[in-house]
Design a protein around this motif. Structure first.
Motif, PDB file in Angstrom:
ATOM      1  N   ILE A 170       0.842  -1.203   0.000  1.00  0.00           N
ATOM      2  CA  ILE A 170       0.000   0.000   0.000  1.00  0.00           C
ATOM      3  C   ILE A 170       0.877   1.252   0.000  1.00  0.00           C
ATOM      4  CG2 ILE A 170      -1.593   1.337   1.441  1.00  0.00           C
ATOM      5  CD1 ILE A 170      -3.156  -1.221   1.856  1.00  0.00           C
ATOM      6  N   LYS A 171       2.014   1.209   0.693  1.00  0.00           N
ATOM      7  CA  LYS A 171       2.943   2.335   0.659  1.00  0.00           C
ATOM      8  C   LYS A 171       3.493   2.515  -0.758  1.00  0.00           C
ATOM      9  CE  LYS A 171       7.272   4.043   2.634  1.00  0.00           C
ATOM     10  NZ  LYS A 171       7.751   4.464   1.321  1.00  0.00           N
ATOM     11  N   ASP A 172       3.791   1.403  -1.442  1.00  0.00           N
ATOM     12  CA  ASP A 172       4.260   1.472  -2.828  1.00  0.00           C
ATOM     13  C   ASP A 172       3.205   2.116  -3.727  1.00  0.00           C
ATOM     14  OD1 ASP A 172       6.587   0.266  -2.013  1.00  0.00           O
ATOM     15  OD2 ASP A 172       6.098  -1.711  -2.851  1.00  0.00           O
ATOM     16  N   VAL A 173       1.944   1.724  -3.534  1.00  0.00           N
ATOM     17  CA  VAL A 173       0.852   2.309  -4.314  1.00  0.00           C
ATOM     18  C   VAL A 173       0.777   3.809  -4.061  1.00  0.00           C
ATOM     19  CG1 VAL A 173      -1.671   2.434  -4.511  1.00  0.00           C
ATOM     20  CG2 VAL A 173      -0.539   0.214  -4.533  1.00  0.00           C
ATOM     21  N   ASP A 174       0.855   4.205  -2.784  1.00  0.00           N
ATOM     22  CA  ASP A 174       0.811   5.638  -2.450  1.00  0.00           C
ATOM     23  C   ASP A 174       1.961   6.394  -3.119  1.00  0.00           C
ATOM     24  OD1 ASP A 174      -1.497   5.416  -0.956  1.00  0.00           O
ATOM     25  OD2 ASP A 174      -0.440   5.184   0.956  1.00  0.00           O
ATOM     26  N   ASP A 175       3.156   5.787  -3.125  1.00  0.00           N
ATOM     27  CA  ASP A 175       4.313   6.428  -3.750  1.00  0.00           C
ATOM     28  C   ASP A 175       4.105   6.599  -5.254  1.00  0.00           C
ATOM     29  OD1 ASP A 175       5.491   6.500  -1.267  1.00  0.00           O
ATOM     30  OD2 ASP A 175       6.847   4.792  -1.636  1.00  0.00           O
ATOM     31  N   VAL A 176       3.570   5.564  -5.910  1.00  0.00           N
ATOM     32  CA  VAL A 176       3.325   5.624  -7.355  1.00  0.00           C
ATOM     33  C   VAL A 176       2.299   6.710  -7.668  1.00  0.00           C
ATOM     34  CG1 VAL A 176       2.342   4.353  -9.308  1.00  0.00           C
ATOM     35  CG2 VAL A 176       3.983   3.237  -7.806  1.00  0.00           C
ATOM     36  N   VAL A 177       1.219   6.751  -6.889  1.00  0.00           N
ATOM     37  CA  VAL A 177       0.169   7.757  -7.098  1.00  0.00           C
ATOM     38  C   VAL A 177       0.719   9.160  -6.864  1.00  0.00           C
ATOM     39  CG1 VAL A 177      -2.005   8.646  -6.161  1.00  0.00           C
ATOM     40  CG2 VAL A 177      -1.768   6.214  -6.653  1.00  0.00           C
ATOM     41  N   LYS A 178       1.513   9.317  -5.809  1.00  0.00           N
ATOM     42  CA  LYS A 178       2.072  10.637  -5.502  1.00  0.00           C
ATOM     43  C   LYS A 178       3.005  11.100  -6.620  1.00  0.00           C
ATOM     44  CE  LYS A 178       4.507  13.126  -1.846  1.00  0.00           C
ATOM     45  NZ  LYS A 178       5.218  12.995  -0.575  1.00  0.00           N
ATOM     46  N   ALA A 179       3.834  10.193  -7.123  1.00  0.00           N
ATOM     47  CA  ALA A 179       4.767  10.546  -8.200  1.00  0.00           C
ATOM     48  C   ALA A 179       4.002  10.957  -9.459  1.00  0.00           C
ATOM     49  CB  ALA A 179       5.700   9.378  -8.502  1.00  0.00           C
ATOM     50  N   LYS A 180       2.944  10.220  -9.789  1.00  0.00           N
ATOM     51  CA  LYS A 180       2.159  10.544 -10.983  1.00  0.00           C
ATOM     52  C   LYS A 180       1.446  11.871 -10.799  1.00  0.00           C
ATOM     53  CE  LYS A 180       0.627   9.595 -15.068  1.00  0.00           C
ATOM     54  NZ  LYS A 180       1.498   9.402 -16.214  1.00  0.00           N
ATOM     55  N   GLU A 181       0.960  12.132  -9.596  1.00  0.00           N
ATOM     56  CA  GLU A 181       0.262  13.388  -9.339  1.00  0.00           C
ATOM     57  C   GLU A 181       1.245  14.565  -9.464  1.00  0.00           C
ATOM     58  OE1 GLU A 181      -1.319  14.205  -5.351  1.00  0.00           O
ATOM     59  OE2 GLU A 181      -3.229  14.464  -6.369  1.00  0.00           O
ATOM     60  N   GLN A 182       2.461  14.414  -8.954  1.00  0.00           N
ATOM     61  CA  GLN A 182       3.461  15.480  -9.093  1.00  0.00           C
ATOM     62  C   GLN A 182       3.775  15.719 -10.561  1.00  0.00           C
ATOM     63  OE1 GLN A 182       6.676  14.161  -6.595  1.00  0.00           O
ATOM     64  NE2 GLN A 182       5.894  15.234  -4.814  1.00  0.00           N
ATOM     65  N   GLU A 183       3.868  14.634 -11.327  1.00  0.00           N
ATOM     66  CA  GLU A 183       4.128  14.747 -12.761  1.00  0.00           C
ATOM     67  C   GLU A 183       2.986  15.492 -13.457  1.00  0.00           C
ATOM     68  OE1 GLU A 183       4.588  11.660 -16.472  1.00  0.00           O
ATOM     69  OE2 GLU A 183       5.145  10.972 -14.471  1.00  0.00           O
ATOM     70  N   LEU A 184       1.757  15.211 -13.023  1.00  0.00           N
ATOM     71  CA  LEU A 184       0.587  15.885 -13.608  1.00  0.00           C
ATOM     72  C   LEU A 184       0.563  17.374 -13.273  1.00  0.00           C
ATOM     73  CD1 LEU A 184      -2.451  13.522 -13.027  1.00  0.00           C
ATOM     74  CD2 LEU A 184      -1.752  14.517 -15.176  1.00  0.00           C
ATOM     75  N   MET A 185       0.870  17.707 -12.048  1.00  0.00           N
ATOM     76  CA  MET A 185       0.752  19.089 -11.604  1.00  0.00           C
ATOM     77  C   MET A 185       1.927  19.971 -12.014  1.00  0.00           C
ATOM     78  SD  MET A 185      -2.088  19.524 -10.425  1.00  0.00           S
ATOM     79  CE  MET A 185      -3.507  18.616  -9.900  1.00  0.00           C
ATOM     80  N   ALA A 186       3.024  19.347 -12.476  1.00  0.00           N
ATOM     81  CA  ALA A 186       4.168  20.136 -12.937  1.00  0.00           C
ATOM     82  C   ALA A 186       3.793  20.873 -14.220  1.00  0.00           C
ATOM     83  CB  ALA A 186       5.358  19.231 -13.185  1.00  0.00           C
ATOM     84  N   VAL A 187       4.018  22.168 -14.224  1.00  0.00           N
ATOM     85  CA  VAL A 187       3.644  22.970 -15.404  1.00  0.00           C
ATOM     86  C   VAL A 187       4.832  23.128 -16.322  1.00  0.00           C
ATOM     87  CG1 VAL A 187       2.746  25.190 -16.188  1.00  0.00           C
ATOM     88  CG2 VAL A 187       1.930  24.183 -14.062  1.00  0.00           C
TER      89      VAL A 187
END
Length: 185
Positions: free
Chosen positions: A168-185
């Protein structure tokens, strides 16, 4: 027996995390990626084929993809598949080459995609919890058949919970990384 259950559980949880990574590759970020269109199905003489089997897909620059079908009659079918997809992209055709220009994401669209990413993460967590439940059920059956002691059962359930927490920690890390990638302008 217990080691086999733990190994199987760990393998299945790792596969769930990998499946999440694979799914999130398809979520569009600001950069062009061939994974964005490779999963599209194209009608190829009556059967649906993945785009990667009927055309070459390449990244021409940071905001555009170039698709070159291997057969000239396939250009129309590829265009149709792109328009029918949920990508919201319009193909530009020049001869046998199709160009896809990816517009910059708006703040609103980034937030929508972030919600999609979180939803996929939750689905992965549910899958991991189901794997935990199955493993604990197998351990309880071994206890019921008196093949293991209650102490072994408790230790195994603790180990399975640790595997679950890690996944579950791995899933959270993957989601967080993808979200940062999305929010980067």
């Amino acid at each position: 027996m217990l080691d086999d259950i733990k190994k199987d559980t760990q393998t299945r949880m790792a596969k769930s995390v990998d499946a999440l990574r694979h799914t999130l590759v398809k979520v569009r970020t600001g950069r062009a990626s061939t994974a964005l269109v490779e999963h599209l199905k194209v009608n190829y003489y009556g059967s649906d084929m993945p785009l990667s089997q009927v055309a070459s897909v390449s990244v021409s620059d940071a905001r555009s993809l170039t698709i070159t079908p291997w057969e000239k009659p396939m250009v129309a079918a590829v265009e149709k598949a792109i328009l029918a997809s949920d990508l919201g992209l319009t193909p530009n055709t020049a001869g046998t080459t199709i160009r896809l220009n990816l517009p910059a994401l708006t703040e609103e669209r980034r937030r929508e995609l972030s919600k999609v990413v979180h939803g996929e993460g939750e689905d992965a967590k549910v899958a991991i919890r189901n794997i935990r439940r199955d493993a604990n059920q197998q351990v309880k059956e071994l206890l019921k058949e008196k093949l293991i002691s209650e102490d072994d059962e408790r230790r195994s359930e603790d180990d399975i919970q640790k595997l679950t927490d890690k996944a579950i920690k791995d899933v959270d890390d993957v989601v967080k990384a993808k979200e940062q990638e999305l929010m980067a302008v």
